[in-house]
Design a protein around this motif. Structure first.
Motif, PDB file in Angstrom:
ATOM      1  N   ASP A  28      -5.602 -10.611  19.162  1.00  0.00           N
ATOM      2  CA  ASP A  28      -5.288  -9.323  17.699  1.00  0.00           C
ATOM      3  C   ASP A  28      -7.266  -8.883  18.482  1.00  0.00           C
ATOM      4  O   ASP A  28      -6.981  -7.748  16.581  1.00  0.00           O
ATOM      5  CB  ASP A  28      -5.490 -10.046  16.323  1.00  0.00           C
ATOM      6  N   CYS A  35      -2.257  -8.359  11.143  1.00  0.00           N
ATOM      7  CA  CYS A  35      -1.556  -9.024  10.527  1.00  0.00           C
ATOM      8  C   CYS A  35      -2.163 -10.221   9.963  1.00  0.00           C
ATOM      9  O   CYS A  35      -2.908 -11.116  10.761  1.00  0.00           O
ATOM     10  CB  CYS A  35       0.099  -9.629  10.956  1.00  0.00           C
ATOM     11  N   LEU A 112      -0.632  -6.212   6.024  1.00  0.00           N
ATOM     12  CA  LEU A 112      -0.789  -5.617   7.585  1.00  0.00           C
ATOM     13  C   LEU A 112      -2.054  -4.480   7.473  1.00  0.00           C
ATOM     14  O   LEU A 112      -1.923  -4.124   6.148  1.00  0.00           O
ATOM     15  CB  LEU A 112       0.090  -4.824   7.725  1.00  0.00           C
ATOM     16  N   ARG A 158       9.367  -9.105  10.348  1.00  0.00           N
ATOM     17  CA  ARG A 158       8.628  -9.412  12.189  1.00  0.00           C
ATOM     18  C   ARG A 158       7.623  -8.820  12.617  1.00  0.00           C
ATOM     19  O   ARG A 158       7.125  -9.331  13.656  1.00  0.00           O
ATOM     20  CB  ARG A 158       9.432  -8.397  12.492  1.00  0.00           C
ATOM     21  N   ILE A 159       7.007  -7.370  12.319  1.00  0.00           N
ATOM     22  CA  ILE A 159       5.770  -7.128  13.081  1.00  0.00           C
ATOM     23  C   ILE A 159       4.821  -8.603  12.813  1.00  0.00           C
ATOM     24  O   ILE A 159       3.640  -8.269  14.015  1.00  0.00           O
ATOM     25  CB  ILE A 159       5.231  -6.643  12.002  1.00  0.00           C
ATOM     26  N   GLU A 160       4.638  -9.670  11.820  1.00  0.00           N
ATOM     27  CA  GLU A 160       3.860 -10.761  11.774  1.00  0.00           C
ATOM     28  C   GLU A 160       4.222 -11.093  13.393  1.00  0.00           C
ATOM     29  O   GLU A 160       3.235 -11.770  14.024  1.00  0.00           O
ATOM     30  CB  GLU A 160       3.936 -11.705  10.409  1.00  0.00           C
ATOM     31  N   THR A 161       5.483 -11.529  13.805  1.00  0.00           N
ATOM     32  CA  THR A 161       5.224 -12.225  15.003  1.00  0.00           C
ATOM     33  C   THR A 161       5.953 -11.899  16.075  1.00  0.00           C
ATOM     34  O   THR A 161       5.480 -12.270  16.964  1.00  0.00           O
ATOM     35  CB  THR A 161       6.992 -12.663  14.824  1.00  0.00           C
ATOM     36  N   LEU A 162       4.832 -10.342  16.055  1.00  0.00           N
ATOM     37  CA  LEU A 162       5.273  -9.776  17.696  1.00  0.00           C
ATOM     38  C   LEU A 162       3.201  -9.417  18.259  1.00  0.00           C
ATOM     39  O   LEU A 162       2.555  -9.669  16.922  1.00  0.00           O
ATOM     40  CB  LEU A 162       5.362  -8.949  17.333  1.00  0.00           C
ATOM     41  N   ARG A 163       2.995  -9.335  19.462  1.00  0.00           N
ATOM     42  CA  ARG A 163       1.806  -8.476  19.610  1.00  0.00           C
ATOM     43  C   ARG A 163       2.247  -7.838  20.306  1.00  0.00           C
ATOM     44  O   ARG A 163       2.710  -7.250  21.026  1.00  0.00           O
ATOM     45  CB  ARG A 163       1.073 -10.250  20.514  1.00  0.00           C
ATOM     46  N   ARG A 167       4.565  -5.392  19.030  1.00  0.00           N
ATOM     47  CA  ARG A 167       4.028  -4.707  17.297  1.00  0.00           C
ATOM     48  C   ARG A 167       3.900  -3.318  17.409  1.00  0.00           C
ATOM     49  O   ARG A 167       4.400  -3.395  16.205  1.00  0.00           O
ATOM     50  CB  ARG A 167       2.387  -5.610  16.892  1.00  0.00           C
ATOM     51  N   GLU A 170       7.164  -1.501  16.517  1.00  0.00           N
ATOM     52  CA  GLU A 170       7.343  -1.444  15.567  1.00  0.00           C
ATOM     53  C   GLU A 170       6.965  -1.540  14.056  1.00  0.00           C
ATOM     54  O   GLU A 170       7.858  -1.004  13.467  1.00  0.00           O
ATOM     55  CB  GLU A 170       7.908  -3.594  15.100  1.00  0.00           C
ATOM     56  N   PHE A 171       5.659  -1.674  14.333  1.00  0.00           N
ATOM     57  CA  PHE A 171       4.694  -0.477  13.166  1.00  0.00           C
ATOM     58  C   PHE A 171       5.006   0.559  12.932  1.00  0.00           C
ATOM     59  O   PHE A 171       4.807   0.855  11.937  1.00  0.00           O
ATOM     60  CB  PHE A 171       3.116  -1.305  13.578  1.00  0.00           C
TER      61      PHE A 171
END
Length: 307
Positions: A28, A35, A112, A158-163, A167, A170-171
């Motif tokens: 990150d 996130c 976020l 869901r954004i928190e779970t993605l990279r 991510r 989705e954002f």
């Protein structure tokens, strides 16, 4: 002494690699969207902060209280669980929760954080991001979204779970939904941004101009006309508008028109010439030229790829 043998160096490298893989924060470090869960250490307020990033808060299971501004301009708002709030950069605020988080568990708060500067740069490269301009302008006063659907809240979580690209993709989808959401309330009566941008109330005037453009983009709009609505001289308005949105006035208007044309091309059987005039272009050749510049293809090609 530090062991500098090749074997020791290789061992340290392997350990560092394992640490990197074990810590998601390494991935990150250079991310556009960060996130994190809201602080659960104490229900008491944190000190007022004035950040250089946007903050999108999802209030979890605990009711929350937001203080926004400072001194005589400070306002207090209470939020129920499930509320979503967007706070713009350099907006003094403090957020407190009414209860402690459950022992050993999470109260479900989520924040976020994303850079204002990176989005402004992105608008210059990808005109479609200009749709978010009015939302980001409103964020400088703080925005509470009213009645967001379960799908939008699920996307936020869901954004928190993605990279990585997943991510970011989705954002952008979430940003699009929030930019189009019309049921919201502003949390501050005036802009509370940094003095360098908000002197003479220019940020508030640009906000007013952006909302006017968004509501009237299909009409014949001129820089002088919209500048007058914002109460600014043409040259000053042009400079302030570009600083706030990352785009020229003309590019911003044409971007909105082309974005609306894309939606009509994808969802209706209207003729291209009809869409051209409906979204505010005064002739088909002008429409085709701007559409190709922004989308990299003609309106017909765009529609063909979505059929």
């Amino acid at each position: 002494m530090l062991n500098t043998t090749p074997q020791a160096f290789a061992s340290r490298q392997a350990f560092a690699s394992q640490q990197a893989l074990a810590s998601p924060q390494v991935f990150d470090a250079c991310a556009t969207v960060h996130c994190e869960g809201a602080s659960a250490a104490s229900p008491r307020e944190s000190h007022p902060r004035c950040l250089h990033e946007h903050e999108l808060h999802l209030i979890g299971a605990r009711p929350a209280r937001l203080r926004i501004g400072a001194g005589a301009d400070q306002e207090t708002h209470s939020f129920a669980p499930g509320t979503v709030v967007l706070l713009g950069p350099r907006l003094p605020h403090s957020l407190a929760f009414e209860h402690r988080a459950p022992p050993g568990g999470s109260a479900g708060e989520l924040v976020l954080r994303f850079s204002d500067e990176l989005l402004r740069r992105g608008m210059a490269l990808f005109p479609e991001l200009g749709d978010a301009g009015p939302l980001l302008a409103r964020a400088r006063q703080g925005v509470q979204f009213v009645g967001l659907g379960a799908d939008t809240l699920a996307r936020l979580r869901r954004i928190e779970t993605l990279r990585g690209l997943a991510r970011f993709s989705e954002f952008i989808a979430l940003l699009n939904e929030l930019a189009q959401w019309r049921d919201y309330r502003l949390l501050a009566d005036v802009f509370l941004a940094d003095a360098g941008f908000d002197e003479d109330g220019r940020a508030l005037r640009i906000h007013k101009a952006i909302d006017y453009i968004r509501d009237n983009y299909a009409e014949a709009l001129s820089l002088a006309e919209v500048g007058a609505i914002a109460g600014m001289r043409e040259n000053a308005f042009s400079r302030s508008f570009r600083r706030a949105t990352g785009q020229t006035f003309t590019d911003f208007v044409n971007g909105l028109r082309v974005a609306r044309a894309c939606r009509l091309l994808a969802s209706t059987r209207q003729q291209v010439s009809s869409i051209c005039y409906e979204v505010g272009f005064n002739n088909i050749s002008n429409f085709n030229r701007h559409f190709r510049r922004i989308q990299g293809m003609t309106p017909g090609e765009f529609r063909g790829r979505r059929m």
